[in-house]
Design a protein around this motif. Structure first.
Motif, short mmCIF file in Angstrom:
data_model
loop_
_atom_site.label_atom_id
_atom_site.label_comp_id
_atom_site.label_asym_id
_atom_site.label_seq_id
_atom_site.Cartn_x
_atom_site.Cartn_y
_atom_site.Cartn_z
N SER A 141 13.97 18.77 -30.92
CA SER A 141 13.88 20.10 -30.32
C SER A 141 12.48 20.44 -29.83
O SER A 141 12.30 21.27 -28.94
N SER A 142 11.47 19.80 -30.41
CA SER A 142 10.09 20.12 -30.02
C SER A 142 9.67 19.43 -28.73
O SER A 142 8.65 19.77 -28.14
N GLN A 163 12.64 22.34 -20.13
CA GLN A 163 13.33 22.84 -21.32
C GLN A 163 12.59 22.41 -22.58
O GLN A 163 12.12 21.28 -22.70
N GLN A 164 12.49 23.33 -23.52
CA GLN A 164 11.95 23.03 -24.84
C GLN A 164 12.58 23.99 -25.84
O GLN A 164 12.53 25.21 -25.66
N ARG A 165 13.18 23.43 -26.86
CA ARG A 165 13.92 24.24 -27.84
C ARG A 165 14.92 25.15 -27.11
O ARG A 165 15.75 24.66 -26.36
N ASP A 166 14.81 26.45 -27.32
CA ASP A 166 15.79 27.37 -26.72
C ASP A 166 15.29 28.01 -25.43
O ASP A 166 15.90 28.97 -24.94
#
Length: 204
Positions: free
Chosen positions: A9-10, A62-65
């Protein structure tokens, strides 16, 4: 598209094509030496892209949410989040001046360049001819500016250079041929920027 669930996710994920905006973000990521996963998309846009970007355009970072799809917002996010290899000066006054320079580059040059780089379905020959002359004349007139510093109005490579380099890389594609003798400082600047390791990685 890459399945984001398969990636930590990071990590940064870049959905990109071969267009100008995608090139800017790739150069930005390479210059800041950030690891990222590249999902290269072409003419077809997956439906999943709509969930990340309601405009269905590229690039998308995109990164995490979080999903970002405007190059200035992407730049500010990365510049604030990652403090190494900064692309803006140290003081608030200098940063404001450089943000204003970047705005002028986008307003005066990139707006013309994007008109010339439009998809054939949207291409207007009359408007393109005007844009080509305006951009050529402006680059020739302002070429001496590139003789004073190693980079655009600065001694260090910065955000303005990230915006300019992909545009100058596409001069041939836009049908723009500048007179070499008059535009020598601009050609020397192009050589310096195009030889940077970050730029070479951004075009692979």
């Amino acid at each position: 598209m890459i399945d984001a669930n398969d990636i930590p996710s990071s990590q940064l994920i870049l959905y990109a094509d071969d267009g100008y905006d995608s090139h800017v973000v790739r150069l930005l990521l390479e210059e800041k030496k950030l690891a990222y996963y590249l999902s290269r998309l072409h003419s077809e846009r997956p439906e999943d892209l709509t969930e990340l970007n309601p405009y269905h355009s590229l690039p998308v970072l995109q990164q995490r949410d979080i999903a970002l799809y405007e190059i200035n917002v992407i730049f500010e996010y990365l510049e604030e989040r990652y403090h190494t290899n900064k692309l803006l000066p140290e003081t608030p006054q200098e940063r404001a001046q450089f943000r204003q320079l970047a705005w002028r580059i986008q307003r005066d040059w990139l707006s013309l360049g994007k008109r010339l780089l439009m998809h054939p379905d949207s291409f207007n020959k009359g408007q393109a001819a005007i844009a080509k002359k305006q951009l050529s004349d402006s680059l020739i007139t302002l070429s001496p500016l590139f003789a004073h510093k190693s980079y655009f109005m600065a001694d260090e490579f910065g955000w303005c250079d990230v915006l300019l380099a992909p545009l100058l890389w596409r001069l041939d594609e836009m049908g723009i041929e500048l007179p070499h003798a008059i535009s020598r400082p601009l050609f020397d600047y192009q050589t310096r920027v195009f030889e940077r390791d970050s730029f070479q990685k951004s075009i692979r």
